[in-house]
Scaffold this active site. Sequence first.
Site, PDB file in Angstrom:
ATOM      1  N   HIS A  63      26.823  31.779 123.364  1.00  0.00           N
ATOM      2  CA  HIS A  63      27.211  30.412 122.995  1.00  0.00           C
ATOM      3  C   HIS A  63      28.350  29.965 123.905  1.00  0.00           C
ATOM      4  O   HIS A  63      29.204  30.766 124.293  1.00  0.00           O
ATOM      5  CB  HIS A  63      27.645  30.373 121.523  1.00  0.00           C
ATOM      6  CG  HIS A  63      27.817  28.988 121.007  1.00  0.00           C
ATOM      7  ND1 HIS A  63      28.923  28.227 121.320  1.00  0.00           N
ATOM      8  CD2 HIS A  63      27.026  28.213 120.229  1.00  0.00           C
ATOM      9  CE1 HIS A  63      28.793  27.039 120.733  1.00  0.00           C
ATOM     10  NE2 HIS A  63      27.649  27.004 120.076  1.00  0.00           N
ATOM     11  N   GLU A  86      22.106  23.957 124.734  1.00  0.00           N
ATOM     12  CA  GLU A  86      23.180  23.272 124.026  1.00  0.00           C
ATOM     13  C   GLU A  86      24.178  22.713 125.035  1.00  0.00           C
ATOM     14  O   GLU A  86      25.098  23.436 125.470  1.00  0.00           O
ATOM     15  CB  GLU A  86      23.910  24.239 123.096  1.00  0.00           C
ATOM     16  CG  GLU A  86      23.016  24.899 122.075  1.00  0.00           C
ATOM     17  CD  GLU A  86      23.810  25.367 120.865  1.00  0.00           C
ATOM     18  OE1 GLU A  86      23.559  24.835 119.772  1.00  0.00           O
ATOM     19  OE2 GLU A  86      24.690  26.220 121.018  1.00  0.00           O
TER      20      GLU A  86
HETATM   21  P1  13P Z   1      27.182  21.094 116.221  1.00  0.00           P
HETATM   22  O1  13P Z   1      25.814  20.898 115.635  1.00  0.00           O
HETATM   23  O2  13P Z   1      28.268  21.142 115.175  1.00  0.00           O
HETATM   24  O3  13P Z   1      27.473  20.132 117.332  1.00  0.00           O
HETATM   25  O4  13P Z   1      27.204  22.565 116.871  1.00  0.00           O
HETATM   26  C1  13P Z   1      26.120  22.974 117.622  1.00  0.00           C
HETATM   27  C2  13P Z   1      26.270  24.390 117.951  1.00  0.00           C
HETATM   28  O5  13P Z   1      27.162  24.804 118.654  1.00  0.00           O
HETATM   29  C3  13P Z   1      25.305  25.316 117.351  1.00  0.00           C
HETATM   30  O6  13P Z   1      25.606  26.596 117.779  1.00  0.00           O
END
Ligand code: 13P
Length: 255
Positions: free
Chosen positions: A96, A170
């Site tokens: 992440h 992401e």
């Molecule tokens: P949010 O949905 O709070 O933006 O976070 C996304 C995330 O980092 C999932 O791991």
Amino acid sequence: MRPLWIGTGFKMTKTRAQAVAYARRLRADLDPGVAGVRPFVLPPATALAEVSEVLDGGPVLTGAQNAHWEDEGAWTGELSVPQVADAGARVVEIGHSERREHFGETDETVRLKARATLRHGLVPLVCCGEDAAVFAAGGSVDHVLRQVHAALDGLPEGPDGLGRVLVAYEPIWAIGERGRPPRPEEVADVHAALAAVWGDRVAAILYGGSVTTDNAADLLHIPGVGGLFVGRAAWDVEGYLRLLDIARQRVGAMT
Ligand code: 13P
């Protein structure tokens, strides 16, 4: 049709009692299942065993937010894949952006962790994503493809290898309180590029970053998106149940 994977990572939120209450509610609502949708929940490590017990045998997989690449040894503060598996994890989140930024996670540690996770029969959830500067410079596709190649190159094809891997795209500029929800067209190029290389080889490619009940349906319509990885909008179990419902409707429309 492949299932839509809809998961949430709790990050550093929730006590054991809060996580267990969440899991009990999910269990009660989702038995016997959510046709075409594969839910997963990644609680904090302190609650992983209890949450896994509550959800065991139901449709929701549990997982860890991180695990070390070695099986055991002198790695103070770390948990290994066998240890999180022993606590019930079936999924391991890897790389992440918060871990890359604050805890020294690199493409190399992501690569090692993905291998360790597969070696023990679990599902690696490999995260990737570019920051705002790379996005503004038009470098998103190159950046993300490079990260995913670094993580997955050399893994065998098939159910014991790539076929068990989840990729979560992401974009850092979209994640968390300081992020902004993307317009679908802003993330469509990356999803198209990921799908072209990896779409038929991995289990699914998920989108994550400021997913809400307002934008989830649109994000699930982006070609190549095989699910959602959600933070804040799913930390309240009602929000997560609504997101699962949106995914169920999407599956219904596709079949
Ligand atoms: P949010 O949905 O709070 O933006 O976070 C996304 C995330 O980092 C999932 O791991």
